[in-house]
Design a protein around this motif. Sequence first.
Motif, PDB file in Angstrom:
ATOM      1  N   LEU A   1       0.835  -1.214   0.000  1.00 11.97           N
ATOM      2  CA  LEU A   1       0.000   0.000   0.000  1.00 11.97           C
ATOM      3  C   LEU A   1       0.864   1.256   0.000  1.00 11.97           C
ATOM      4  O   LEU A   1       0.550   2.240  -0.680  1.00 11.97           O
ATOM      5  N   THR A   2       1.963   1.227   0.752  1.00 10.26           N
ATOM      6  CA  THR A   2       2.890   2.370   0.778  1.00 10.26           C
ATOM      7  C   THR A   2       3.437   2.630  -0.619  1.00 10.26           C
ATOM      8  O   THR A   2       3.449   3.770  -1.094  1.00 10.26           O
ATOM      9  N   TRP A   3       3.904   1.569  -1.281  1.00  8.52           N
ATOM     10  CA  TRP A   3       4.469   1.725  -2.620  1.00  8.52           C
ATOM     11  C   TRP A   3       3.425   2.159  -3.637  1.00  8.52           C
ATOM     12  O   TRP A   3       3.753   2.767  -4.652  1.00  8.52           O
ATOM     13  N   MET A   4       2.164   1.864  -3.355  1.00  4.72           N
ATOM     14  CA  MET A   4       1.084   2.287  -4.263  1.00  4.72           C
ATOM     15  C   MET A   4       0.666   3.729  -4.007  1.00  4.72           C
ATOM     16  O   MET A   4      -0.148   4.276  -4.744  1.00  4.72           O
ATOM     17  N   GLY A   5       1.202   4.360  -2.959  1.00  3.07           N
ATOM     18  CA  GLY A   5       0.955   5.772  -2.731  1.00  3.07           C
ATOM     19  C   GLY A   5      -0.091   6.104  -1.685  1.00  3.07           C
ATOM     20  O   GLY A   5      -0.449   7.271  -1.525  1.00  3.07           O
ATOM     21  N   TYR A   6      -0.604   5.127  -0.956  1.00  6.48           N
ATOM     22  CA  TYR A   6      -1.561   5.419   0.098  1.00  6.48           C
ATOM     23  C   TYR A   6      -0.875   6.168   1.239  1.00  6.48           C
ATOM     24  O   TYR A   6       0.321   6.042   1.451  1.00  6.48           O
ATOM     25  N   GLU A   7      -1.645   6.914   1.995  1.00  5.21           N
ATOM     26  CA  GLU A   7      -1.123   7.755   3.069  1.00  5.21           C
ATOM     27  C   GLU A   7      -0.652   6.880   4.238  1.00  5.21           C
ATOM     28  O   GLU A   7      -1.362   5.992   4.701  1.00  5.21           O
ATOM     29  N   SER A   8       0.574   7.119   4.709  1.00  5.76           N
ATOM     30  CA  SER A   8       1.213   6.214   5.659  1.00  5.76           C
ATOM     31  C   SER A   8       0.491   6.126   7.003  1.00  5.76           C
ATOM     32  O   SER A   8       0.408   5.043   7.590  1.00  5.76           O
ATOM     33  N   ASP A   9      -0.021   7.236   7.539  1.00  7.07           N
ATOM     34  CA  ASP A   9      -0.731   7.159   8.822  1.00  7.07           C
ATOM     35  C   ASP A   9      -1.986   6.298   8.707  1.00  7.07           C
ATOM     36  O   ASP A   9      -2.306   5.527   9.609  1.00  7.07           O
ATOM     37  N   TRP A  10      -2.704   6.425   7.595  1.00  8.76           N
ATOM     38  CA  TRP A  10      -3.904   5.620   7.363  1.00  8.76           C
ATOM     39  C   TRP A  10      -3.538   4.137   7.267  1.00  8.76           C
ATOM     40  O   TRP A  10      -4.218   3.280   7.835  1.00  8.76           O
ATOM     41  N   ILE A  11      -2.455   3.840   6.556  1.00  2.92           N
ATOM     42  CA  ILE A  11      -2.015   2.447   6.416  1.00  2.92           C
ATOM     43  C   ILE A  11      -1.707   1.858   7.789  1.00  2.92           C
ATOM     44  O   ILE A  11      -2.185   0.779   8.140  1.00  2.92           O
ATOM     45  N   THR A  12      -0.904   2.571   8.578  1.00  2.00           N
ATOM     46  CA  THR A  12      -0.501   2.071   9.890  1.00  2.00           C
ATOM     47  C   THR A  12      -1.709   1.874  10.792  1.00  2.00           C
ATOM     48  O   THR A  12      -1.821   0.851  11.483  1.00  2.00           O
ATOM     49  N   GLU A  13      -2.631   2.830  10.780  1.00  2.00           N
ATOM     50  CA  GLU A  13      -3.822   2.738  11.626  1.00  2.00           C
ATOM     51  C   GLU A  13      -4.704   1.549  11.238  1.00  2.00           C
ATOM     52  O   GLU A  13      -5.262   0.872  12.097  1.00  2.00           O
TER      53      GLU A  13
END
Length: 133
Positions: free
Chosen positions: A89-101
């Motif tokens: 998801l990070t490499w696809m450009g999603y926002e990191s705080d949202w991914i972690t949460e």
Amino acid sequence: STDEFFRRLWPQMSLKNTVVLYTSDHGQSLLEGGYRNLHCSSGLTVHPGEGRVPMFAMTNVQPIRQAIEAALPFSFNRTTHFELFPTLLTWMGYESDWITENYGRSILDTSQRPPRKFFIGGENNPWADAGDV
């Protein structure tokens, strides 16, 4: 099967705009742990080395390569399969705080990691927690 996969892929693969993230679904003894299981054991005797699963990444995409290299001191022998999806998801450009949460840390996370656990079976299995890996 891994050798054949890469033998066919390598001659036509370009890492210019590609990330290869390779892993396995289980660990395998390479005889370094003092046990000889070449696949998965069965029954109640499980060597903790079976929880050590190979994983590596290859790319020539410089921002991704630099992020992997920066995380290496924090992630080498400390990552889990749970970190693969957040990494993608990070490499696809999603926002990191949202991914972690929503999905937890990625392999690119440079914060301290807790010891990994190796779980097998279900809650009624006496070997459900085979210890740290």
